[in-house]
Design a protein around this motif. Structure first.
Motif, PDB file in Angstrom:
ATOM      1  N   ASN A 159       0.811  -1.209   0.000  1.00 26.60           N
ATOM      2  CA  ASN A 159       0.000   0.000   0.000  1.00 26.60           C
ATOM      3  C   ASN A 159       0.851   1.268   0.000  1.00 26.60           C
ATOM      4  OD1 ASN A 159       0.986  -0.311   2.509  1.00 26.60           O
ATOM      5  ND2 ASN A 159      -0.971  -0.372   3.586  1.00 26.60           N
ATOM      6  N   GLY A 160       2.112   1.158  -0.468  1.00 24.55           N
ATOM      7  CA  GLY A 160       2.954   2.338  -0.562  1.00 24.55           C
ATOM      8  C   GLY A 160       3.570   2.768   0.753  1.00 24.55           C
ATOM      9  N   THR A 161       3.458   1.953   1.790  1.00 24.28           N
ATOM     10  CA  THR A 161       4.110   2.280   3.062  1.00 24.28           C
ATOM     11  C   THR A 161       5.165   1.222   3.366  1.00 24.28           C
ATOM     12  OG1 THR A 161       2.574   1.000   4.410  1.00 24.28           O
ATOM     13  CG2 THR A 161       1.975   3.280   3.966  1.00 24.28           C
ATOM     14  N   ILE A 162       5.759   1.344   4.542  1.00 18.97           N
ATOM     15  CA  ILE A 162       6.836   0.430   4.927  1.00 18.97           C
ATOM     16  C   ILE A 162       6.276  -0.944   5.322  1.00 18.97           C
ATOM     17  CG2 ILE A 162       7.014   0.962   7.403  1.00 18.97           C
ATOM     18  CD1 ILE A 162      10.083   1.396   6.713  1.00 18.97           C
ATOM     19  N   HIS A 163       4.980  -1.014   5.609  1.00 16.19           N
ATOM     20  CA  HIS A 163       4.357  -2.295   5.958  1.00 16.19           C
ATOM     21  C   HIS A 163       3.571  -2.824   4.770  1.00 16.19           C
ATOM     22  CE1 HIS A 163       5.421  -1.606  10.096  1.00 16.19           C
ATOM     23  NE2 HIS A 163       4.852  -0.408  10.047  1.00 16.19           N
ATOM     24  N   LEU A 164       3.563  -4.164   4.629  1.00 14.54           N
ATOM     25  CA  LEU A 164       2.724  -4.774   3.602  1.00 14.54           C
ATOM     26  C   LEU A 164       1.289  -4.839   4.118  1.00 14.54           C
ATOM     27  CD1 LEU A 164       4.746  -7.822   2.258  1.00 14.54           C
ATOM     28  CD2 LEU A 164       4.352  -5.662   1.136  1.00 14.54           C
ATOM     29  N   GLU A 165       0.344  -4.683   3.189  1.00 14.99           N
ATOM     30  CA  GLU A 165      -1.065  -4.786   3.576  1.00 14.99           C
ATOM     31  C   GLU A 165      -1.400  -6.235   3.938  1.00 14.99           C
ATOM     32  OE1 GLU A 165      -3.126  -1.933   3.118  1.00 14.99           O
ATOM     33  OE2 GLU A 165      -4.791  -2.985   4.092  1.00 14.99           O
ATOM     34  N   ARG A 166      -0.898  -7.173   3.094  1.00 11.36           N
ATOM     35  CA  ARG A 166      -1.194  -8.588   3.312  1.00 11.36           C
ATOM     36  C   ARG A 166      -0.134  -9.403   2.600  1.00 11.36           C
ATOM     37  NH1 ARG A 166      -2.368 -12.912   5.097  1.00 11.36           N
ATOM     38  NH2 ARG A 166      -4.159 -14.226   4.662  1.00 11.36           N
ATOM     39  N   CYS A 167       0.217 -10.532   3.172  1.00 13.41           N
ATOM     40  CA  CYS A 167       1.083 -11.476   2.471  1.00 13.41           C
ATOM     41  C   CYS A 167       0.534 -12.869   2.715  1.00 13.41           C
ATOM     42  CB  CYS A 167       2.515 -11.350   2.960  1.00 13.41           C
ATOM     43  SG  CYS A 167       3.655 -12.359   2.024  1.00 13.41           S
ATOM     44  N   LYS A 168       0.010 -13.484   1.667  1.00 16.09           N
ATOM     45  CA  LYS A 168      -0.562 -14.828   1.802  1.00 16.09           C
ATOM     46  C   LYS A 168       0.453 -15.833   1.298  1.00 16.09           C
ATOM     47  CE  LYS A 168      -3.334 -18.374   1.596  1.00 16.09           C
ATOM     48  NZ  LYS A 168      -3.118 -19.212   2.750  1.00 16.09           N
ATOM     49  N   ILE A 169       0.691 -16.864   2.083  1.00 11.42           N
ATOM     50  CA  ILE A 169       1.671 -17.879   1.699  1.00 11.42           C
ATOM     51  C   ILE A 169       0.981 -19.240   1.685  1.00 11.42           C
ATOM     52  CG2 ILE A 169       3.862 -18.955   2.294  1.00 11.42           C
ATOM     53  CD1 ILE A 169       4.285 -16.327   4.050  1.00 11.42           C
ATOM     54  N   ARG A 170       1.067 -19.943   0.553  1.00 17.82           N
ATOM     55  CA  ARG A 170       0.571 -21.324   0.541  1.00 17.82           C
ATOM     56  C   ARG A 170       1.751 -22.250   0.280  1.00 17.82           C
ATOM     57  NH1 ARG A 170      -3.297 -24.788  -3.352  1.00 17.82           N
ATOM     58  NH2 ARG A 170      -1.337 -24.938  -4.438  1.00 17.82           N
ATOM     59  N   THR A 171       2.033 -23.091   1.251  1.00 15.27           N
ATOM     60  CA  THR A 171       3.208 -23.958   1.155  1.00 15.27           C
ATOM     61  C   THR A 171       2.790 -25.357   0.692  1.00 15.27           C
ATOM     62  OG1 THR A 171       2.923 -24.357   3.477  1.00 15.27           O
ATOM     63  CG2 THR A 171       4.550 -22.724   2.858  1.00 15.27           C
ATOM     64  N   PRO A 172       3.733 -26.125   0.125  1.00 16.08           N
ATOM     65  CA  PRO A 172       3.349 -27.362  -0.575  1.00 16.08           C
ATOM     66  C   PRO A 172       2.753 -28.473   0.281  1.00 16.08           C
ATOM     67  CG  PRO A 172       5.729 -27.042  -0.598  1.00 16.08           C
ATOM     68  CD  PRO A 172       5.144 -25.781  -0.110  1.00 16.08           C
TER      69      PRO A 172
END
Lengths: 374, 147
Positions: A316-329
């Protein structure tokens, strides 16, 4: 599934969360009719830490290190997938040499992981001394890791926009020498997996996962390749894979034996890819700095030793990510596992559970907390 | 020193429980048991049964789900018992300190005798920690005898 078959009384017994065969906590509740497995109920969440939330709370540049600690076995690939996500969000171009270096180290991680699995699998079917032999030659790979990044497990060489360490001519020649040594030591072991009658007896015709069901349940990695479907994210050509020559390895027998052989052959493939990449690697810069903040959305898919790993980031243009979704195998491989187990005997549980190469610390993206406990 | 104490010192059996680590420390514990480092030369055997174990090796931070399991395992072990916290996460929470589901180091749940910092720890450190723990066990056995 019915809880009553032929009037016999069914028994439920727990497998885990602390079990001698599994190094990690997962609980599988087996419903058995004498020796036969009727139903399996998985129970996860024992190693859930809440990493996706922590990623939102931290500075996006520091998250590389927490992403590497999602899983200690494929740590380099998690770091790589996260930096690729941020590079897409900030429109950073990675130098060619850096993407070759990433490819080489990712294959080194795959080599390490497959050898670890072959050892643990050998132990789970009672081949204790084979386990010791495989882990002895695995130390060659860990020594290479240590010479490259200064640590046996965590390489931590990924930076946003490239890599933080370079390889000089001396190190490259060491790589070639050690790979030859590794292959020489590995040949008799691979031969054993291909030819040994006792190994075949213990793994053939158990844990059958038909091609159609593997596709339907969304299996990934060596599990789906063991059912004859050539699905490999490396063929999409991320990093330097597009310029290298390799083909996904598949076996058609759909059982535990096929999945083991896929991994045995992939170790050779990894060594071959590393040799190719080391020969083709061009000179040049290794890091392309970009001070822009992440903005927009990005999807990254990489092939880990256990299968496809999926990263989805929103900036969102800041130092923090809005969301990070991780799907692992391991997560998409759990429904196929439940399918594989039903109908086989209690003695077959160990090889079948191991055949998907469960990595529980990767899997734990959700948890169940009892209200009274919390 | 009785026969049981002597055999505990000469051949302690370890129980390994993964609380929520990234696997890095777990594979290093296994590596410590395999030929290059060979913890077995001290008589140390990895065992799955808490009722037969003398030393509990814990990796990773305690969390809201598994602290009951950890406490259970600790309570099932016979006296005298030792706990070794392997890795920075097990000591303090480490890189996961601000994760929402994490309670912090395992010393919030069970008493810890030896702390091994490092991410991931090296097998040499694990061997050192086990030797330190054995010295403590010898001290415990001696004080029991004096009583």
């Amino acid at each position: 599934m019915s809880k009553q078959t032929k009037g016999n009384k069914l028994t439920v017994f727990p497998y885990g969360p602390q079990h001698p065969v599994l190094p990690e906590p997962i609980q599988l509740k087996f419903v058995v009719d004498e020796e036969k497995i009727v139903d399996v109920l998985p129970n996860i969440g024992y190693v859930h830490r809440g990493i996706e939330r922590a990623i939102e709370l931290n500075d996006y540049r520091r998250n590389i290190y927490i992403c590497e600690r999602i899983c200690g076995i494929c740590n380099f690939m998690h770091g790589m997938a996260y930096t690729e996500t941020i590079e897409k969000l900030t429109d950073t171009v990675v130098p060619v040499r850096a993407s070759y270096l990433r490819t080489i180290w990712a294959e080194l991680a795959r080599l390490q992981s497959h050898m670890l699995w072959l050892g643990l699998f050998a132990e789970s079917i009672g081949f204790e001394s084979l386990f010791m032999q495989i882990w002895k030659i695995r130390e060659i790979v860990l020594d290479l890791n240590e010479r490259t990044g200064g640590h046996r497990i965590h390489l931590s060489t990924n930076r946003i926009g490239g890599v933080g360490k370079d390889m000089d001519a001396n190190l490259i020649s060491t790589y070639f020498k050690q790979l030859d040594k590794l292959q020489k030591n590995y040949d008799p072991i691979a031969n054993l997996f291909h030819k040994d009658a006792a190994f075949k007896e213990k793994t053939q015709n158990i844990g059958i996962l038909p091609k159609k069901i593997a596709n339907h349940l969304g299996a990934v990695g060596p599990v789906i390749r063991g059912s004859g479907i050539p699905q490999d994210m490396r063929t999409t050509g991320y990093e330097a894979y597009g310029e290298l020559d390799f083909k996904p390895i598949t076996y058609d027998s759909e059982d535990v034996y096929a999945r083991a052989l896929v991994r045995v052959d992939e170790t050779y493939q990894s060594m071959e890819i590393m040799r190719q990449a080391l020969k083709q690697m061009p000179d040049g810069p290794i890091l392309n700095k970009n001070e822009k903040f992440p903005e927009g959305t990005a999807i990254v898919r990489v092939e880990q030793p256990r299968g496809e790993c999926f990263y989805y980031g929103i900036g969102n243009g800041t130092i923090h990510l809005e969301r990070c979704k991780i799907r692992t195998p391991t997560m998409p491989n759990i429904p196929p596992l439940l399918h594989m187990l039903v109908g086989y005997e209690v003695a077959d549980i160990n090889p079948i559970v191991h055949s998907i190469d469960p990595c529980i610390s990767c899997t734990e993206r959700i948890t169940y907390v009892n209200k009274e406990d919390a | 020193m009785g026969l049981i104490q002597k055999s505990q010192l000469k051949s302690p059996w370890v129980l390994h429980f993964d609380c929520g680590s990234c696997n890095g420390c777990d594979i290093e514990i296994l590596a410590a048991l395999t030929p290059k480092f060979d913890l077995e030369r001290f008589g140390i055997v990895n065992i799955g049964d808490p009722k037969q174990a003398d030393v509990l090796l814990v990796t990773g931070p305690a969390n809201k789900r598994n602290h009951r399991v950890l406490k259970n395992l600790y309570n099932q072990m016979p006296q005298p018992k030792l706990v070794i916290a392997v890795g920075t996460c097990a000591c303090t929470g480490g890189v996961f300190h601000n994760c929402p589901n994490v309670l912090g180091g395992v010393d919030n749940v069970v008493p810890v005798d030896v702390y091994v910092p490092g991410c991931a720890v090296r097998p040499e450190q694990i061997i050192d920690a086990v030797v330190l723990a054995l010295n403590k066990l010898a001290g415990l056995a001696q004080s029991e005898e004096e009583e």
